[in-house]
Design an enzyme around this catalytic site. Structure first.
Site, short mmCIF file in Angstrom:
data_model
loop_
_atom_site.label_atom_id
_atom_site.label_comp_id
_atom_site.label_asym_id
_atom_site.label_seq_id
_atom_site.Cartn_x
_atom_site.Cartn_y
_atom_site.Cartn_z
N CYS A 1 0.87 -1.19 0.06
CA CYS A 1 0.12 0.20 -0.20
C CYS A 1 0.72 1.40 0.38
O CYS A 1 -0.02 2.48 -0.18
CB CYS A 1 -0.54 -0.45 1.21
SG CYS A 1 -1.77 -2.01 1.84
N HIS B 1 -9.36 3.73 -1.25
CA HIS B 1 -7.89 2.83 -1.16
C HIS B 1 -7.99 2.11 -2.58
O HIS B 1 -7.45 0.99 -2.30
CB HIS B 1 -7.86 2.80 0.37
CG HIS B 1 -6.40 1.95 -0.20
ND1 HIS B 1 -5.06 2.59 -0.12
CD2 HIS B 1 -6.01 0.83 1.27
CE1 HIS B 1 -4.56 1.60 0.15
NE2 HIS B 1 -5.07 1.10 1.17
#
Lengths: 132, 390
Positions: B84, B332
């Site tokens: 991420c 996200h």
């Protein structure tokens, strides 16, 4: 995918089946899973058999699982601090999430994990169970 | 050390973008950033693209070539992967290439196309950010890992379930002011508590969603950037790494790599955390924002519950956090997140954030986490090249 590979699990049998870790020959730190290089920079290790006893540091109950685990969902997973020092991720079996507390004593049990792929090879390993 | 300026930004809408492919998303954000910078694509010397899962989710790797092909360029073009934190790590590579004399102008992208696979497949792919051999084998999910941190934190600091829900409530409110955000609906504490449990104690509304999106920024060497209208400066950048698995970590109630990365970035910027006006933190799950604001030193350890109850983390509060809606409500798209955080800080520092503008902002900070804290990047940005003391 990779999770269906029996070879990928087979090569870790000593660790996965009987919690075999290793211990640095110089400073004595115990590692699980095994390490090749100690924090003290030493590379000499001996195999070390963990007792499988420990306590729960934290835990969760998985309700939305990866596809391979859908048949056993929901299930509890925790981080266990083993008596000899290492911390390890493990499923906590034979209990619902409401029956668990941080600090509970647990011990290892040998259990089925999954049967995957066309061949249906069954993966086994160590899980943890509360000590009554 | 030579400063690097940001001279252009671009981002797609974030959401479930059924009509757009991985390539479409990347093309849109690249072209927007080039247009925003008012340069020609032929001015670009180097491209970095942050992405985590294009192989798993689209069957497409080799994104370096895809990014340069879109622009009809033959310059070096490199994909960067750090779960991420892929976007922020890509940004650091771009900055270092300029500092090292390899390039004058660098395009940095972050992209993730997530909705071409089912949720369960996405869940499995994302577990690649953890330790597959021990965490993945035990059936853990990323929500499960953060749920275990949430339980440990709540146990240690007596954070209540209601207080934890305030993260999502606040970020959904912010997202209503952000045109590119995935969600534009407000939610309540009760809705968070009553949404379905994903990994106890975290519910669906504690989790960032599965989102498609792409974001790009154009970086330039100091003397070049100074010729542009209103460049935003990278004042400091820090990265720290830690164990791949959560169980090997020394603490379960904080992310030590966040603190280390922040110290490095702030030291380079010659600034204290108290000088930062606006912050984007990595709230992949509600508990992650709680730990982040403490790890960065924005608030004292263990005080997050009280400070959130006082409303201090709203965009008009004392410690504005995630004015874009954060990962929770802006969405996200894994590789895109780090670059979208920079996009938001540049918007704030240019005074272009519209209804969510925090007021006059001179210094902004981004905090981007890979895995459970295995890679953390913190960057500090300023309207001015030098620290004026503010």
């Amino acid at each position: 995918m990779h999770r269906q590979s029996p070879i990928l699990r087979w090569r870790k049998f000593p660790e996965r089946y009987r919690l075999e870790g290793n211990r640095c020959n110089r400073c004595g730190i115990v590692y699980f899973p095994k390490k090749e290089l100690c924090e003290c920079s030493c590379k000499e290790f001996s195999s070390f058999q963990l007792s499988g006893k420990g306590k729960i540091l934290t835990y969760t109950e998985i309700k939305s699982s990866p596809e391979e685990f859908s048949e056993m969902t929901p299930y509890c997973v925790g981080i266990i601090e083993l008596a000899e020092g290492p911390k390890i991720t493990g499923q906590i079996t034979d209990a619902t999430v409401d029956e668990l507390k941080v600090g509970d004593d647990v011990e290892q049990v040998f259990r089925k994990f999954l049967a995957v792929g066309d061949s249906g090879v069954i993966h086994y390993g160590v899980k943890f169970k509360k000590i009554e | 050390m030579e400063k690097v300026g940001i001279i252009g930004i671009g981002a797609t809408k974030f959401g479930e973008l059924w009509k757009q492919s991985l390539r479409d998303l990347l093309a849109e954000s690249q072209l927007k950033a080039i247009e925003d910078a008012k340069i020609s694509e032929k001015d670009i010397d180097l491209i970095f693209t942050g992405n985590m899962c294009s192989g798993d989710f689209s069957g497409q790797n080799h994104l370096g070539s895809m990014a340069s092909e879109i622009l009809n360029l033959n310059v070096p073009s490199i994909r960067v992967e750090a779960a991420c934190a892929s976007g922020s790590v890509a940004l650091r590579q771009g900055m270092q290439a300029i500092r090292g004399g390899e390039a004058d102008i660098v395009l940095v992208n972050g992209v993730e196309k997530m909705t071409d696979v089912q949720t369960r497949q996405a869940t499995t792919g994302l577990m690649g950010a953890g330790d597959e051999e021990w965490e993945g084998f035990n059936g853990l999910t990323f929500c499960g890992l953060y749920a275990m941190m949430a339980r440990a934190y709540m146990h240690k600091y007596r954070l209540t379930r209601e207080q934890l829900a305030l993260v999502s409530v606040k970020n959904h409110k912010h997202a209503t002011y952000n045109p590119i955000a995935h969600y534009h609906n407000e939610i309540t504490v009760d809705q968070v508590l009553n949404s379905s449990i994903i990994a106890d104690p975290l519910t669906l509304l504690d989790c960032s969603p599965i989102t498609d999106g792409s974001a790009s920024v154009v970086l330039a060497r100091e003397d070049i950037a100074r010729k542009f209208e209103s460049p935003i400066w990278i004042l400091g950048s820090g990265q720290a790494n830690d164990t791949l698995s959560l169980h090997a970590r020394k603490s379960l109630t904080e992310i030590p790599a966040s603190t280390h990365a922040a110290q490095r970035a702030l030291m380079q910027a010659k600034l204290g955390i108290d000088k930062v006006n606006v912050t984007e933190v990595h709230d992949c799950f509600s508990i992650a924002e709680v730990m982040a604001i403490e790890d960065l030193g924005l608030i004292p350890r263990g005080e997050a519950g009280r400070i959130m109850e006082e409303g201090q983390t709203y965009f008009d509060g004392k410690v504005p956090v995630n004015s874009c809606g954060g990962l929770k409500a802006c969405g996200h798209p894994i590789g895109a997140t780090g670059i979208k955080q920079v996009w938001e800080i540049v918007k704030q520092l240019r005074n272009e954030a519209g209804k969510r503008q925090i007021g006059k902002a001179n210094i902004g900070l981004t905090h981007n986490v890979g895995g459970t804290g295995s890679t953390v990047v913190v960057n500090v940005f300023g309207r001015d090249r030098e620290n004026k003391g503010y």
